[in-house]
Scaffold this motif. Structure first.
Motif, mmCIF file in Angstrom:
data_model
loop_
_atom_site.group_PDB
_atom_site.id
_atom_site.type_symbol
_atom_site.label_atom_id
_atom_site.label_comp_id
_atom_site.label_asym_id
_atom_site.label_seq_id
_atom_site.Cartn_x
_atom_site.Cartn_y
_atom_site.Cartn_z
ATOM 1 N N GLU A 135 0.861 -1.189 0.000
ATOM 2 C CA GLU A 135 0.000 0.000 0.000
ATOM 3 C C GLU A 135 0.891 1.231 0.000
ATOM 4 O OE1 GLU A 135 -2.789 0.600 3.277
ATOM 5 O OE2 GLU A 135 -3.471 2.503 2.394
ATOM 6 N N ASN A 174 -4.364 5.169 -2.259
ATOM 7 C CA ASN A 174 -5.572 5.710 -1.626
ATOM 8 C C ASN A 174 -6.129 6.852 -2.459
ATOM 9 O OD1 ASN A 174 -5.711 4.432 1.257
ATOM 10 N ND2 ASN A 174 -3.553 4.924 0.912
ATOM 11 N N LYS A 179 -11.181 -3.943 3.435
ATOM 12 C CA LYS A 179 -10.140 -3.729 4.445
ATOM 13 C C LYS A 179 -10.794 -3.385 5.777
ATOM 14 C CE LYS A 179 -6.194 -2.116 3.313
ATOM 15 N NZ LYS A 179 -5.082 -1.193 2.944
ATOM 16 N N GLU A 204 -7.858 2.157 -3.392
ATOM 17 C CA GLU A 204 -8.560 2.061 -2.110
ATOM 18 C C GLU A 204 -9.470 3.267 -1.946
ATOM 19 O OE1 GLU A 204 -6.067 1.560 1.300
ATOM 20 O OE2 GLU A 204 -5.068 -0.207 0.497
ATOM 21 N N GLU A 252 -6.276 -4.485 8.779
ATOM 22 C CA GLU A 252 -5.299 -3.405 8.960
ATOM 23 C C GLU A 252 -4.886 -3.299 10.416
ATOM 24 O OE1 GLU A 252 -5.780 0.240 6.419
ATOM 25 O OE2 GLU A 252 -7.830 -0.010 7.131
ATOM 26 N N ASP A 277 -11.749 0.794 2.018
ATOM 27 C CA ASP A 277 -10.808 1.034 3.114
ATOM 28 C C ASP A 277 -11.579 1.414 4.379
ATOM 29 O OD1 ASP A 277 -8.387 1.427 4.379
ATOM 30 O OD2 ASP A 277 -7.757 3.118 3.150
HETATM 31 MG MG MG Z 1 -5.606 2.828 2.782
#
Ligand code: MG
Ligand code: C2E
Ligand code: MG
Ligand code: MG
Length: 277
Positions: A59, A118, A201, A150, A237, A180
């Motif tokens: 990421e 992101n 996530k 994401e 996460e 996310d």
């Molecule tokens: Mg993220």
């Protein structure tokens, strides 16, 4: 007395607001300068297969070294950039930089690895977003199958129908999508089915308290089962220790990220640690 106190209080309050406003205006100008002066950098955090321990992706997370203030957290400047609109330029820089890095690694002979970036609601809601991404893919010769985008749960809840159109477009281009910070927003499980996504996530707040709080563990378990029923892969996460990892293993979570394996690090560290030639 009361009145005077009240007025003084008001005055103090508005001064603080004005100061905050000024600071934000300065920061916004600094962000624009930072784009020109190359002050941003991408760090990468490995994503690990829970069962095999293999690194399956990275990421990308933006870092800003301000010339006077030192490092400024994205949690501070991304919301400001969203408000002023400069997030569009930051977002473009992030995607281009991630694609360039991916290509550079391939040219050095490394095995291609999926990179997740992101994207904020402001970017996603621009009608030219998918076209912009396509432009960057063409320009950098990036294989879209190695790019993941994401999107936070809350951003897809604004203008949901338009978001779904853009998401479908991105999927057709070969890009994978993930939701996310899942669990922190306002969507219901029912919505999940409508989004053309590949990964879910689970937000770190649930993961980090899964051992201490029964309720968090139950939420994590429910999210994994639900995601699997919808044919989605799950990323947890914020895994900080082996105990949480073994809980995730028991619940058949697919992938994880967290300080337990690695903090986000720069591109050189990634090469040194995870690519063997
Ligand atoms: Mg993220
Ligand atoms: P996020 O996308 O949910 O990223 C995860 C955040 O959790 C990162 O913080 C990461 O460093 C941190 N983290 C990872 N593992 C652990 C752990 O085990 N424990 C703890 N305590 N934290 C962990 P970071 O890099 O400060 O980013 C914060 C947020 O800023 C991101 O949350 C994302 O929403 C936003 N952001 C970062 N980079 C970008 C970007 O390029 N574009 C946009 N639009 N937003 C970004
Ligand atoms: Mg997150
Ligand atoms: Mg977040």
């Amino acid at each position: 007395y009361c009145k005077i106190n009240g007025r003084n209080h008001m005055l103090m309050y508005s001064l603080t607001m004005e100061e905050a406003y000024n600071e934000n205006v300065i920061l916004d100008a600094d962000i624009r300068k930072a784009l020109h002066n190359d002050e941003f950098e991408l760090y990468y955090q490995p994503q690990i297969n829970v069962t095999t321990g293999e690194v399956i992706g990275l990421e990308a997370l933006i870092r800003w070294m301000h010339p006077k203030k030192g490092p400024v957290s994205p949690a501070k400047f991304i919301p400001l950039a969203e408000e002023s609109g400069v997030i569009t330029q930051i977002g473009e820089w992030v995607i281009r930089e991630a694609c360039h890095q991916h290509k550079e690694w391939i040219e050095k002979g490394h095995k291609p690895m999926r990179i997740a970036v992101n994207v904020s609601a402001v970017e996603l809601q621009r009608t030219d977003f998918a076209a912009k991404v396509q432009g960057i893919l063409t320009e950098t010769h990036m294989d879209p199958h190695f790019l993941e985008i994401e999107i936070t749960e809350n951003s897809v809840m604004q203008n949901t129908e338009d978001c779904i159109l853009t998401m479908n477009c991105l999927r057709r281009m070969g890009i994978s999508l993930s939701i996310d910070d899942f669990g922190t927003g306002y969507s219901s499980f029912g919505y999940l089915k409508q989004f053309p996504i590949n990964y879910l996530k689970i937000d770190q707040s649930f993961v980090r308290s899964a051992l201490k709080e029964q309720s968090s563990a139950a939420i994590v378990r429910a999210m994994i089962q639900l995601a699997h029923n919808f044919g989605l892969r799950v990323v947890a996460e914020g895994v900080e220790d082996e105990h949480v990892l073994s809980l995730l293993k028991n619940e058949q979570c697919d992938y994880y990220q967290g300080y337990y394996f690695s903090k986000p690090v720069n591109a050189m560290e990634i090469e040194k640690n995870y690519f063997s030639i």
